[in-house]
Design a protein around this motif. Sequence first.
Motif, PDB file in Angstrom:
ATOM      1  N   GLN A  46      41.117  41.134  44.363  1.00  0.00           N
ATOM      2  CA  GLN A  46      41.768  39.898  44.800  1.00  0.00           C
ATOM      3  C   GLN A  46      42.822  39.474  43.775  1.00  0.00           C
ATOM      4  N   PRO A  47      43.934  38.896  44.232  1.00  0.00           N
ATOM      5  CA  PRO A  47      44.962  38.429  43.287  1.00  0.00           C
ATOM      6  C   PRO A  47      44.539  37.132  42.606  1.00  0.00           C
ATOM      7  N   VAL A  48      45.393  36.666  41.723  1.00  0.00           N
ATOM      8  CA  VAL A  48      45.135  35.409  41.011  1.00  0.00           C
ATOM      9  C   VAL A  48      45.056  34.258  42.004  1.00  0.00           C
ATOM     10  N   SER A  49      44.059  33.404  41.818  1.00  0.00           N
ATOM     11  CA  SER A  49      43.874  32.251  42.705  1.00  0.00           C
ATOM     12  C   SER A  49      43.167  31.151  41.927  1.00  0.00           C
ATOM     13  N   PHE A  50      43.018  29.976  42.568  1.00  0.00           N
ATOM     14  CA  PHE A  50      42.304  28.886  41.905  1.00  0.00           C
ATOM     15  C   PHE A  50      40.829  29.223  41.726  1.00  0.00           C
ATOM     16  N   GLN A  51      40.284  30.014  42.637  1.00  0.00           N
ATOM     17  CA  GLN A  51      38.880  30.405  42.536  1.00  0.00           C
ATOM     18  C   GLN A  51      38.686  31.485  41.471  1.00  0.00           C
ATOM     19  N   HIS A  52      39.562  32.469  41.489  1.00  0.00           N
ATOM     20  CA  HIS A  52      39.518  33.556  40.504  1.00  0.00           C
ATOM     21  C   HIS A  52      40.819  33.509  39.686  1.00  0.00           C
ATOM     22  N   LEU A  53      40.724  32.923  38.512  1.00  0.00           N
ATOM     23  CA  LEU A  53      41.922  32.625  37.723  1.00  0.00           C
ATOM     24  C   LEU A  53      42.720  33.869  37.365  1.00  0.00           C
ATOM     25  N   LEU A  54      42.043  34.996  37.190  1.00  0.00           N
ATOM     26  CA  LEU A  54      42.728  36.251  36.862  1.00  0.00           C
ATOM     27  C   LEU A  54      42.484  37.330  37.912  1.00  0.00           C
ATOM     28  N   GLY A  55      41.998  36.910  39.060  1.00  0.00           N
ATOM     29  CA  GLY A  55      41.728  37.861  40.131  1.00  0.00           C
ATOM     30  C   GLY A  55      40.367  38.524  39.972  1.00  0.00           C
ATOM     31  N   THR A  56      40.136  39.563  40.772  1.00  0.00           N
ATOM     32  CA  THR A  56      38.878  40.311  40.721  1.00  0.00           C
ATOM     33  C   THR A  56      39.179  41.793  40.523  1.00  0.00           C
ATOM     34  N   ASP A  57      38.156  42.527  40.082  1.00  0.00           N
ATOM     35  CA  ASP A  57      38.351  43.957  39.841  1.00  0.00           C
ATOM     36  C   ASP A  57      37.955  44.775  41.068  1.00  0.00           C
TER      37      ASP A  57
END
Length: 276
Positions: A46-57
């Motif tokens: 996942q890209p950078v978002s408010f939920q995942h500040l640096l995205g997911t792997d």
Amino acid sequence: MKKSVNQVLSKPLLIVFLLILFLTLLAGPLFVPFDPLHTDMTNRLQPVSFQHLLGTDHLGRDIFSRLLTGARATVGTAFAAIFISICLGVPIGLISGFFGGKLDRITMRLIDAVMAFPEYIVAIVLSGLLGPGLMNLILAVVTVKWVSYARLVRSTVFSEKQRDYIALAKLAGLKPLSILKKHLTPHILGHVSVLMTLDIGKTVLMIAALSYIGLGAQPPYPEWGAMLNEGRTYFLNAPLLMIVPGLAIMLIVFISNLYGDLLRDRFDVKNKKGVS
């Protein structure tokens, strides 16, 4: 240029950064937004978002959470290895430099033997023989790092013991232990502090490099070098998998080197080589 760097380092900004670093090491894993080991294939890459500040792997794990947790594995392991190296190398250097004689010759030959080979080669060989894992990695790093502190301290003590105040201390009846503690130890603190600060960046690089090739922290535990290795396959599609831990390593090394230069100027420490 050197003056401007020292002015920058003298500002409260550096103190704030160091404070944040230590808080991250001590308490960072307690406040991560997600479990760094939890996988969720529905949220992978996942890209950078408010939920995942640096995205997911690639396994749906939150990169920010893994970065904070991995700081303890990478930087914390480096601090542990340096601390053990100091506890081992400083007393050996003090005793060898002060008493000299056969003990000093044996110590210097041992130090020369270890320093005859590149640190990384020795660390890789030892890590390979001991097997992967952070404890074995610390042991491998300590094996190649303690000699630098022993050689530096030995060189400083060897030079200082020739001075008149040491001769006067001996005439006054002070025991060797008291001379080492009261007169010689204060002289080595500045030198050891400079070497320790410069070693932080080097040791972080070494630990990350060994973990990158599979000799350090083992999956799924997060470690910056291991995170770099995991992100290689997905670099084109998700470059943050490598960029984030890479920038973290670079920042630690950069601050370590700059702050080491500041301490070297402040303590007026010059490069010394042990007298064989």
